[in-house]
Design a protein around this motif. Structure first.
Motif, short mmCIF file in Angstrom:
data_model
loop_
_atom_site.label_atom_id
_atom_site.label_comp_id
_atom_site.label_asym_id
_atom_site.label_seq_id
_atom_site.Cartn_x
_atom_site.Cartn_y
_atom_site.Cartn_z
N SER A 5 0.87 -1.18 0.00
CA SER A 5 0.00 0.00 0.00
C SER A 5 0.91 1.23 0.00
O SER A 5 1.86 1.29 0.79
N THR A 6 0.60 2.20 -0.84
CA THR A 6 1.42 3.42 -0.85
C THR A 6 1.36 4.11 0.51
O THR A 6 2.31 4.77 0.92
N SER A 7 0.24 3.94 1.23
CA SER A 7 0.11 4.61 2.53
C SER A 7 1.01 3.96 3.59
O SER A 7 1.52 4.65 4.47
N GLN B 10 -1.06 -2.00 -6.17
CA GLN B 10 -0.96 -2.27 -4.73
C GLN B 10 -1.52 -3.67 -4.47
O GLN B 10 -2.60 -4.01 -4.99
N GLY C 16 -4.11 -2.63 -1.16
CA GLY C 16 -4.64 -1.26 -1.13
C GLY C 16 -5.77 -1.18 -0.11
O GLY C 16 -6.64 -2.04 -0.07
N ARG C 17 -5.73 -0.11 0.70
CA ARG C 17 -6.73 0.03 1.77
C ARG C 17 -7.74 1.11 1.44
O ARG C 17 -7.38 2.17 0.94
N GLY C 18 -9.00 0.83 1.75
CA GLY C 18 -10.05 1.84 1.66
C GLY C 18 -10.50 2.23 3.05
O GLY C 18 -9.96 1.77 4.05
N ARG C 19 -11.52 3.08 3.11
CA ARG C 19 -12.09 3.46 4.40
C ARG C 19 -12.81 2.27 5.01
O ARG C 19 -13.20 1.33 4.32
N TRP D 151 -8.96 -1.61 -1.50
CA TRP D 151 -9.00 -0.73 -2.69
C TRP D 151 -8.39 -1.50 -3.84
O TRP D 151 -7.20 -1.79 -3.85
N THR E 191 -1.65 6.97 -4.90
CA THR E 191 -0.60 7.82 -4.34
C THR E 191 -0.88 8.11 -2.87
O THR E 191 -2.04 8.14 -2.45
N SER E 192 0.19 8.31 -2.12
CA SER E 192 0.06 8.76 -0.73
C SER E 192 1.04 9.89 -0.52
O SER E 192 2.17 9.85 -1.01
N LYS F 186 -18.56 6.30 -8.27
CA LYS F 186 -17.31 6.67 -7.61
C LYS F 186 -16.13 6.56 -8.57
O LYS F 186 -15.95 5.54 -9.23
N GLY G 185 -11.27 7.80 -4.25
CA GLY G 185 -11.49 7.69 -2.82
C GLY G 185 -10.26 8.18 -2.08
O GLY G 185 -9.14 8.08 -2.60
N LEU G 186 -10.49 8.72 -0.90
CA LEU G 186 -9.38 9.27 -0.11
C LEU G 186 -9.40 8.69 1.29
O LEU G 186 -10.47 8.44 1.86
N ILE H 295 -4.66 8.66 -1.83
CA ILE H 295 -5.66 9.00 -2.85
C ILE H 295 -5.60 7.95 -3.96
O ILE H 295 -4.53 7.68 -4.51
N GLY H 296 -6.73 7.38 -4.27
CA GLY H 296 -6.82 6.44 -5.39
C GLY H 296 -7.80 7.02 -6.41
O GLY H 296 -8.93 7.38 -6.05
C1 BTN Z 1 -11.96 4.81 0.08
O1 BTN Z 1 -12.70 5.37 -0.73
O2 BTN Z 1 -12.38 3.86 0.76
C2 BTN Z 1 -10.54 5.28 0.22
C3 BTN Z 1 -9.66 4.67 -0.80
C4 BTN Z 1 -8.21 5.12 -0.73
C5 BTN Z 1 -7.34 4.37 -1.70
C6 BTN Z 1 -5.95 4.93 -1.79
S1 BTN Z 1 -5.03 4.23 -3.13
C7 BTN Z 1 -3.58 4.98 -2.54
C8 BTN Z 1 -3.61 4.86 -1.02
N1 BTN Z 1 -3.06 3.59 -0.61
C9 BTN Z 1 -3.97 2.81 -0.03
O3 BTN Z 1 -3.76 1.66 0.42
N2 BTN Z 1 -5.15 3.42 0.01
C10 BTN Z 1 -5.08 4.75 -0.57
#
Ligand code: BTN
Length: 271
Positions: free
Chosen positions: A35-37, A59, A62-65, A70, A80-81, A129, A132-133, A151-152
């Protein structure tokens, strides 16, 4: 329809465009990350400067809320993070995600897509959508060391590349514009918009961006239901409070919602 092959983002062009800039003056580019974060947090802990940007082509985690995943297929989108170090209280950190959501919608509009924001942090095109952030804090008690802003953005993803269950709910900039997006150009637009809105926020607080945010809100005047950690609120969305909380009115009463997932009761209507 496919919008892109397996071309890497033109990182050289992006670095040239961002040279000397506060956000994105230092960009670390990877083909694949969990994950970039997660990587951005490591850079932050190792003392990287504010505005350091991590980008990955794909990723694996990749993580979402709200604990969601993601989806991050390679060479299509932007993942990107960004490491920010604002001098604010930890409680204000969610406002950074609102500010960045506005900047992301503005970048999408500059790229030719009719984007709107859905509180708190989604960017939609015609109700679906596209970005997502996720703002994560690195803090100790009342001391905020960094905000990791993830931010994705779906850029060149074709409709049939989306998982089936997301096809009615998600879209990409290319689908909206009916032509592909040059990914480094979009990344530059996004980082520029973010730098401008973030500076306004640092100078004058959330109030400085609230009107612009409200102007792009997809919820204004719509009847919505909000699931705030299992507690449901319903009402007409009338705007944002001074601190970024969503304001709902129902039978003459106003409710403030500070976090949650919003559903538009009668479905999305273009405004
Ligand atoms: C959402 O809408 O749930 C938030 C999504 C955020 C995705 C971005 S992609 C870049 C960064 N790295 C991650 O793992 N998540 C965010």
């Amino acid at each position: 329809m496919r919008y892109a092959g397996a071309d890497p983002l033109d990182i050289g062009a992006l670095r040239t465009a961002r040279a000397g800039k506060r956000i994105g003056g230092d960009i670390h580019y990877f083909e694949s990350l969990a994950s970039t974060s997660t990587t951005a947090r490591e850079y932050a802990r190792n003392g990287c400067p504010e505005g350091t940007v991590i980008i990955a082509e794909t990723q694996t985690h990749g993580r979402g809320r709200l604990g969601r995943t993601w989806e991050s297929p390679p060479f299509r989108n932007l993942y990107t993070s960004i490491v920010l170090r604002p001098t604010i209280e930890p409680a204000q950190a969610p406002q950074i995600a609102l500010v960045a959501g506005l900047a992301t919608a503005e970048a999408a509009i500059a790229a030719g897509a009719p984007a709107k924001i859905k509180w708190p942090n989604d960017v939609l095109i015609e109700g679906r959508k596209t970005a997502g952030l996720l703002a994560e804090m690195d803090s100790d008690g009342d001391t905020l060391h960094a905000v990791i802003l993830g931010i994705g953005v779906n850029l060149n993803l074709a409709h049939d590349e989306l998982p089936e269950e997301l096809r009615s709910k998600a879209t990409s900039l290319a689908e909206a514009r009916k032509q592909p997006v040059e990914r480094h150009t979009f990344a530059d637009l996004l980082l520029s918009a973010l730098e401008e809105r973030y500076d306004q926020f640092l100078g004058d607080g959330f109030a400085a961006v609230r009107e612009a945010w409200d102007g792009l809100s997809s919820l204004r005047g719509q009847r919505v239901e909000v699931d705030a950690n299992g507690v449901k609120h319903a009402g007409k969305a009338v705007g944002l409070d001074a601190d970024g909380a969503l304001l709902l009115t129902e039978k003459g009463e106003t409710t403030r919602v500070v976090a949650g997932d919003v559903t538009i009761i009668d479905g999305y209507k273009a405004s």
